[in-house]
Design an enzyme around this catalytic site. Structure first.
Site, PDB file in Angstrom:
ATOM      1  N   GLU A   1      -3.602  -0.169   8.224  1.00 41.29           N
ATOM      2  CA  GLU A   1      -2.437   0.182   9.050  1.00 41.29           C
ATOM      3  C   GLU A   1      -2.612  -0.417  10.436  1.00 41.29           C
ATOM      4  OE1 GLU A   1      -1.317   4.323   9.371  1.00 41.29           O
ATOM      5  OE2 GLU A   1      -1.731   4.688   7.238  1.00 41.29           O
TER       6      GLU A   1
ATOM      7  N   GLU B   1      -7.416   8.604   6.243  1.00 42.96           N
ATOM      8  CA  GLU B   1      -7.666   9.298   7.509  1.00 42.96           C
ATOM      9  C   GLU B   1      -8.103  10.758   7.326  1.00 42.96           C
ATOM     10  OE1 GLU B   1      -4.230   8.763   9.995  1.00 42.96           O
ATOM     11  OE2 GLU B   1      -4.794   6.701  10.488  1.00 42.96           O
TER      12      GLU B   1
ATOM     13  N   ARG C   1       0.850  -1.190   0.000  1.00 47.74           N
ATOM     14  CA  ARG C   1       0.000   0.000   0.000  1.00 47.74           C
ATOM     15  C   ARG C   1       0.888   1.244   0.000  1.00 47.74           C
ATOM     16  NH1 ARG C   1      -2.698   2.962   4.688  1.00 47.74           N
ATOM     17  NH2 ARG C   1      -3.908   4.544   3.574  1.00 47.74           N
TER      18      ARG C   1
ATOM     19  N   HIS D   1      -3.073  10.986   0.743  1.00 48.94           N
ATOM     20  CA  HIS D   1      -2.606  10.617   2.085  1.00 48.94           C
ATOM     21  C   HIS D   1      -2.020  11.871   2.747  1.00 48.94           C
ATOM     22  CE1 HIS D   1      -1.075   7.126   4.715  1.00 48.94           C
ATOM     23  NE2 HIS D   1      -0.775   8.237   5.351  1.00 48.94           N
TER      24      HIS D   1
ATOM     25  N   TYR E   1      -4.517   1.430  15.852  1.00 48.00           N
ATOM     26  CA  TYR E   1      -3.311   1.357  16.674  1.00 48.00           C
ATOM     27  C   TYR E   1      -3.618   1.227  18.162  1.00 48.00           C
ATOM     28  CZ  TYR E   1      -0.680   3.045  12.573  1.00 48.00           C
ATOM     29  OH  TYR E   1      -0.114   3.172  11.332  1.00 48.00           O
TER      30      TYR E   1
ATOM     31  N   ASN F   1      -7.401   1.860   9.877  1.00 47.07           N
ATOM     32  CA  ASN F   1      -6.106   2.099  10.510  1.00 47.07           C
ATOM     33  C   ASN F   1      -6.311   2.042  12.020  1.00 47.07           C
ATOM     34  OD1 ASN F   1      -5.148   2.567   7.956  1.00 47.07           O
ATOM     35  ND2 ASN F   1      -4.731   4.744   8.251  1.00 47.07           N
TER      36      ASN F   1
END
Length: 516
Positions: free
Chosen positions: A415, A200, A109, A154, A342, A340
């Site tokens: 991600e 995002e 990606r 991005h 985390y 994404n």
């Protein structure tokens, strides 16, 4: 038949017997658990153009917003660095593809720098050298059996458009993004099967237009240190234009390219998991507001054609409205959702109680306070980053939430990664033996597998990131790479996590092959 001949016949028949034998029996005979992953599951790594490419202004590239931000805004990047060189993937892409091949990923990606192929951001000039670079990158990936998974936007944005009409604050951005997307589909779509419109967008709207910490540094005085902006209005204008830009790009792809090219198109959202800090109704409602003002802010309009109900009630006419024509375009929706993920947070209500200043606490942010601790106890294992705690349950929970809310639309984990503060005193053994990153990936992938077993339609996992790189406001002070990068020489060295990921991929590719 002689005994030796019989043995030879049986030996030759074994492969056929194994092919006909149910996978569950084979797995049991090997002592293995059958993988829940489909055979076409994508294992990959993620990157972005500004964080990786470097080659600032090389070969006709135009100036983007992050070029200007890092050059002309002292003190914004923690180490005073920029992405002029980054990890120089523009010149080292073949070396990096070899690294990908070595760990056996089947997808990569990356994002396209809008200003590299349209230096002025709009119709006026196409930079053929930029087109050529991405063609070479795509072809080199495919030659190694690695599928390109392309993000159109991005965070970086042509500065020319920012100067000309205010960037994402203007509806004109929709037309220019549509043209950019069309050019990419036409130039690369014959070989690209996965397209992401935006990465995002909530981060862009929040950091650029509410807190003013990223370009174009707009905010109200009560939210940050900016010379201009309106933190309680502009983020929603920007989000609205991005959502409609997504819809325009999807419409172009559906009507002109998808049937012939056979690809899929989606969007990537930042997806923290939120849990109420108590069982009170107020905290439970605040947790849902936290999801609405971050994740659902973008996905609800794209999938349901309208903003979340609680956003509409709280914001009233501050929230832009979709015209009938807009709603018609939004019916194109998307083919997949990129997640994404985390970290996870506890959430406390700020409507009925006073909260300390911080993200989310104001009315136009949803009136909630997020915290990594409850009664002083962290939600998960601490890391060297003050915002990242290891809570793998959040992976399963966010995937299940997206599955349930959005009718199990196909998902990719676009991600997921573990960051460590750069320590110049580390020995080679210390910076290469990244046990914490390996363990983080292991527990999060286990949680992802569990959600897939329970029915979530997840079709890929991309680790952030292949290499250490420029990490936005943190510059080069934080390392996320499966490969260590020496920023003086730009030499790449595989870490323990790269070897572990290779073994994980091999294990699950073997087991999913059996499923067929």
């Amino acid at each position: 038949m002689a005994f030796s001949t019989l043995l030879k016949a049986l030996f030759l028949a074994i492969p056929l017997i194994l092919m006909l034998m149910p996978c569950s029996i084979i797995a049991l005979s090997k002592g293995l658990e059958q993988s829940p992953l489909p055979t076409n599951f994508l294992f990959g790594t993620s990157s972005s153009s500004y964080q990786y490419e470097g080659a600032y202004l090389s070969d006709g590239k135009g100036v983007n917003n992050w070029d200007v931000f890092t050059h002309k805004t002292p003190g914004r990047i923690i180490d005073g660095s920029n992405g002029d060189v980054a990890v120089d993937q523009y010149h080292r892409y073949l070396e990096d593809i070899d690294l990908m091949e070595a760990i056996k990923v089947n997808s990569y990606r990356f994002s396209i720098s809008w200003a590299r192929i349209l230096p002025k951001g709009t119709f006026e000039e196409v930079n053929l050298a930029g087109i050529s670079y991405y063609n070479r990158l795509i072809d080199a990936l495919l030659l190694k059996g690695i599928q390109p998974f392309i993000t159109l936007s991005h965070l970086d944005f042509p500065q020319e458009l920012e100067d000309r009409y205010g960037g994402w604050l203007s509806p004109k951005s929709q037309e220019d993004f549509e043209y950019f997307a069309d050019l990419c589909f036409k130039s690369f779509g014959d070989r690209v099967k996965y397209w992401v419109t935006f990465n995002e967008p909530e981060y862009l709207a929040t950091y650029g237009y509410r807190r003013g910490q990223g370009p174009p540094c707009r905010c109200s005085n009560t939210f940050g240190n900016c010379s201009e902006g309106d933190s309680e209005k502009e983020p929603f204008v920007v989000a609205h234009n991005i959502i409609l830009s997504h819809a325009a790009a999807v419409d172009i792809y559906r009507t002109k390219y998808q049937t012939e090219q056979g690809g899929k198109i989606g969007i990537v959202v930042h997806a923290d998991w939120y849990e109420p800090i108590s069982n009170s109704t107020a905290d439970i409602l605040a947790t849902e507001r936290a999801r609405s003002f971050t994740l659902n802010w973008f996905l609800d309009p794209i999938i349901f054609g309208k903003y979340p109900t609680n956003m509409q009630k709280i914001l009233g006419n501050t929230l832009p409205e979709f015209s009938n024509n807009d709603k018609e375009k939004l019916k194109g929706g998307l083919d997949f959702i990129g997640i994404n993920h985390y970290v996870s947070y506890y959430v406390q209500d700020c409507m009925s109680s006073i909260c300390e200043p911080g993200p989310g606490v104001t009315r136009t942010e949803g009136s909630y306070q997020q915290s990594s601790k409850k009664d002083g106890v962290p939600i998960g294992q601490p890391t060297s980053l003050d915002w990242q705690y290891v809570y793998p349950q959040g992976m399963e929970k966010i995937v299940n939430y997206v599955k349930d809310r959005y009718n199990n639309t196909p998902m990719f984990i676009t991600e997921n990664g573990y960051g460590e503060l750069d320590n110049p005193n580390y020995t080679e053994e210390q910076y290469l033996n990244d046990f914490n990153r390996k363990n983080y990936m292991a527990v999060h992938l286990d949680a992802l597998l569990e959600s897939i077993r329970k029915g979530a339609d997840v079709r890929g996992y991309f680790a952030w990131s292949l290499l250490d790189n420029f990490e936005w406001l943190q510059g080069y002070t934080v390392r996320f790479g499966l490969h260590h990068v020496d920023y003086q020489t730009l030499n790449r060295t595989p870490r323990l996590s790269a070897s572990w990921y290779k073994e994980f991929i091999a294990k699950h590719k073997t087991e999913t092959f059996c499923q067929e």
